[in-house]
Design a protein around this motif. Sequence first.
Motif, PDB file in Angstrom:
ATOM      1  N   UNK A  21      16.448 -42.862  14.136  1.00 54.57           N
ATOM      2  CA  UNK A  21      17.625 -42.049  14.441  1.00 54.57           C
ATOM      3  C   UNK A  21      18.707 -42.030  13.340  1.00 54.57           C
ATOM      4  N   UNK A  22      19.390 -43.157  13.104  1.00 49.62           N
ATOM      5  CA  UNK A  22      20.494 -43.133  12.128  1.00 49.62           C
ATOM      6  C   UNK A  22      20.000 -42.658  10.747  1.00 49.62           C
ATOM      7  N   UNK A  23      18.816 -43.161  10.376  1.00 45.99           N
ATOM      8  CA  UNK A  23      18.287 -42.828   9.045  1.00 45.99           C
ATOM      9  C   UNK A  23      17.966 -41.336   8.961  1.00 45.99           C
ATOM     10  N   UNK A  24      17.383 -40.790  10.037  1.00 48.51           N
ATOM     11  CA  UNK A  24      17.019 -39.373  10.012  1.00 48.51           C
ATOM     12  C   UNK A  24      18.263 -38.487   9.914  1.00 48.51           C
ATOM     13  N   UNK A  25      19.333 -38.908  10.580  1.00 54.40           N
ATOM     14  CA  UNK A  25      20.581 -38.137  10.523  1.00 54.40           C
ATOM     15  C   UNK A  25      21.107 -38.115   9.090  1.00 54.40           C
ATOM     16  N   UNK A  26      21.111 -39.278   8.437  1.00 51.18           N
ATOM     17  CA  UNK A  26      21.635 -39.332   7.066  1.00 51.18           C
ATOM     18  C   UNK A  26      20.742 -38.549   6.103  1.00 51.18           C
ATOM     19  N   UNK A  27      19.440 -38.551   6.351  1.00 55.61           N
ATOM     20  CA  UNK A  27      18.521 -37.770   5.507  1.00 55.61           C
ATOM     21  C   UNK A  27      18.724 -36.275   5.739  1.00 55.61           C
ATOM     22  N   UNK A  28      18.994 -35.924   6.972  1.00 52.52           N
ATOM     23  CA  UNK A  28      19.261 -34.522   7.300  1.00 52.52           C
ATOM     24  C   UNK A  28      20.495 -34.035   6.543  1.00 52.52           C
ATOM     25  N   UNK A  29      21.519 -34.884   6.494  1.00 53.68           N
ATOM     26  CA  UNK A  29      22.797 -34.461   5.933  1.00 53.68           C
ATOM     27  C   UNK A  29      22.896 -34.627   4.421  1.00 53.68           C
ATOM     28  N   UNK A  30      21.947 -35.350   3.825  1.00 55.18           N
ATOM     29  CA  UNK A  30      21.970 -35.526   2.375  1.00 55.18           C
ATOM     30  C   UNK A  30      20.545 -35.486   1.838  1.00 55.18           C
ATOM     31  N   UNK A  31      20.120 -34.327   1.303  1.00 57.64           N
ATOM     32  CA  UNK A  31      18.730 -34.166   0.861  1.00 57.64           C
ATOM     33  C   UNK A  31      18.291 -35.222  -0.155  1.00 57.64           C
ATOM     34  N   UNK A  32      19.234 -35.777  -0.911  1.00 50.52           N
ATOM     35  CA  UNK A  32      18.872 -36.792  -1.921  1.00 50.52           C
ATOM     36  C   UNK A  32      18.266 -38.037  -1.277  1.00 50.52           C
ATOM     37  N   UNK A  33      18.555 -38.233   0.003  1.00 46.78           N
ATOM     38  CA  UNK A  33      18.065 -39.443   0.677  1.00 46.78           C
ATOM     39  C   UNK A  33      16.672 -39.269   1.272  1.00 46.78           C
ATOM     40  N   UNK A  34      16.144 -38.047   1.189  1.00 44.70           N
ATOM     41  CA  UNK A  34      14.904 -37.764   1.919  1.00 44.70           C
ATOM     42  C   UNK A  34      13.664 -38.391   1.291  1.00 44.70           C
ATOM     43  N   UNK A  35      13.690 -38.584  -0.037  1.00 44.18           N
ATOM     44  CA  UNK A  35      12.482 -39.092  -0.719  1.00 44.18           C
ATOM     45  C   UNK A  35      12.613 -40.548  -1.133  1.00 44.18           C
ATOM     46  N   UNK A  36      13.639 -41.232  -0.674  1.00 38.80           N
ATOM     47  CA  UNK A  36      13.845 -42.620  -1.115  1.00 38.80           C
ATOM     48  C   UNK A  36      13.757 -43.564   0.090  1.00 38.80           C
ATOM     49  N   UNK A  37      13.452 -44.852  -0.161  1.00 39.61           N
ATOM     50  CA  UNK A  37      13.524 -45.805   0.962  1.00 39.61           C
ATOM     51  C   UNK A  37      14.986 -46.014   1.347  1.00 39.61           C
ATOM     52  N   UNK A  38      15.281 -45.820   2.613  1.00 38.96           N
ATOM     53  CA  UNK A  38      16.678 -45.825   3.054  1.00 38.96           C
ATOM     54  C   UNK A  38      16.900 -46.858   4.154  1.00 38.96           C
ATOM     55  N   UNK A  39      17.963 -47.623   4.003  1.00 38.43           N
ATOM     56  CA  UNK A  39      18.368 -48.559   5.055  1.00 38.43           C
ATOM     57  C   UNK A  39      19.782 -48.222   5.491  1.00 38.43           C
ATOM     58  N   UNK A  40      20.017 -48.194   6.800  1.00 38.85           N
ATOM     59  CA  UNK A  40      21.374 -47.918   7.278  1.00 38.85           C
ATOM     60  C   UNK A  40      22.083 -49.257   7.453  1.00 38.85           C
ATOM     61  N   UNK A  41      23.033 -49.502   6.555  1.00 34.21           N
ATOM     62  CA  UNK A  41      23.762 -50.766   6.538  1.00 34.21           C
ATOM     63  C   UNK A  41      24.518 -50.857   5.219  1.00 34.21           C
ATOM     64  N   UNK A  42      25.343 -51.883   5.113  1.00 35.07           N
ATOM     65  CA  UNK A  42      26.119 -52.015   3.878  1.00 35.07           C
ATOM     66  C   UNK A  42      25.293 -52.702   2.798  1.00 35.07           C
ATOM     67  N   UNK A  43      25.478 -52.220   1.555  1.00 35.27           N
ATOM     68  CA  UNK A  43      24.775 -52.793   0.411  1.00 35.27           C
ATOM     69  C   UNK A  43      25.227 -54.243   0.222  1.00 35.27           C
ATOM     70  N   UNK A  44      24.304 -55.213   0.243  1.00 35.18           N
ATOM     71  CA  UNK A  44      24.719 -56.624   0.156  1.00 35.18           C
ATOM     72  C   UNK A  44      25.411 -56.941  -1.166  1.00 35.18           C
ATOM     73  N   UNK A  45      25.092 -56.180  -2.246  1.00 37.42           N
ATOM     74  CA  UNK A  45      25.731 -56.445  -3.542  1.00 37.42           C
ATOM     75  C   UNK A  45      27.215 -56.109  -3.510  1.00 37.42           C
TER      76      UNK A  45
END
Length: 364
Positions: A21-45
Motif C-alpha cells: 500500500x504505502x509503497x505503491x502510493x509513493x510509486x504512483x505519485x513519483x515515477x522515479x520510484x517505480x524501478x527502484x527498491x523502495x522502503x517507506x521509512x526514514x533513511x537511517x543515514x
Amino acid sequence: MSEFLQAKDHRRILHVDIDAFYAQVEMRDNPKLRQVPLGIGRDPDQHHGHGVIATANYIARQSGVHSAMGAIEAKKACPNLVFVAPDFDKYRTISAQIHAIFHEFTDMIEPVALDEAYLDVSANKMAAPTLAAQLRHRIWEETHLTCSVGVSYNKVLAKLGSEHHKPNGVTVIPHELAQDFMLKLPIRKFRGVGQKTLEKFEKLGVKDGRDLFAMSLDDLRVHFGSFGDVLYWQARATHFSPVKDRSVRQSVGKESTFEFALHDRAQIEAAFKDLAEKVVANMTKRKLLGRTLTVKIRDDQFKTQTKGITQPTTFDLDPAFMARQAMLIFDELYPDGFSIRLLGITFSNIVEQKYEAVSLFDRF
Ligand code: DCP
Ligand code: MG
C-alpha cells in the motif's frame, strides 16, 4: 457432527487488500520510484539509524526487506534501497476513497487496516467473482492502485484467497475446492498461528492442513485450549465469524443532568429542544440519519426510564419536531407532577445520509 458439516455456508465474502500500500502510493505519485527498491521509512543515514520500514515495494522484497524491519537492517539487506518518509495524511485520504468504493457494493464492511477490509456481498444479486472484478476495476479507476481480492464463503478463506495471488490477483475458493485448499495449506498460514503455536506444531510433526485434519478435537484442546476448536474447524474449511460491520456508528445521543430538578413542563420542553439541537448538529456533521429516537428520563428518586419511537424511514433532522416527539413520550411517562434530574435524546438504527437520500414518501 457430520450432518452439520454437510450444511453449506451460503455467504459470499470478499477480502480486499491493496498491494504494498504505502509503497505503491509513493510509486504512483513519483515515477522515479517505480524501478527502484523502495522502503517507506526514514533513511537511517539521516536519522541516526533509528526507525523501521513500514512497508517495501516488491523489488525491495526480493532482497528480503519487509514491514517492521529496522531501517539499518533493511539497508544491509538491500544497499541501494531508496527511503521515502511516510505521508499518513495521504494514505488516510486514499483509504477513505477506497472505503467509499466498498460502499458501492455493500454496507456490510469490516475494515481491518487502512488498505484492507472484508465485504459481505451475500445480498448483492451479482456473482461474487464478478463483484471482485468490478471492485478492482473501480479502485483502479479512482485511485490508480492495484489490489488483491479473495472470494469465498467465510472470512478465513477470503483472506487466504487474497494472499494467494498477490499482487494484483483474484482468487476464488468455492465450496468444492475449499477442503483441498486447506489440506494443502502450510500450518503457518492458518489464522492465529504465531511463533509459539508453530513451535508446538513442529514438535507434534504437524506441517500442513492435512496433518492438522488428522488430529482429534480432544487432542487439539489438550495442546491449544479453546484455540484448538478454531484450528479443528479451520482444517475443515469452516469458520462462522461474521463480517462485523463497523462502518456506521450504532447510536448518537446527548444527555444533560440538572443540578436543580425540573418541575415545569416548559423547562422540560426547552431542555429537549436544546438536546435535540446538539444531536442534530452532531448527526449533520457526520452525515448520519436515524430511524429510532430514544428518550431517557431520570427523576429525583433515581428512577430511570427509556422509551423509543421507531419509524419506517429516518427522522428529519428537525430539532423542533424531535422535541415534540420527546414530549409525547414524556407526557405519557409523567402525566402528573414530576421532579426531573436528567434528560437524554439518542438516535439509533443509524444509516449514512447518502444511502437514505430519498425517503419513502418522496417517491410518490
Ligand atoms: N504497515 C505498517 N507496519 C506494519 C505493517 C504494515 O506501517 N508492520 C502499513 C504499511 C503497509 C500498510 O500498513 O503499506 C498495509 O499493510 P499490509 O500488511 O497490507 O502490507 P502492504 O499493503 O504494504 O503489502 P501487501 O502487498 O503484502 O498487502
Ligand atoms: Mg496491503
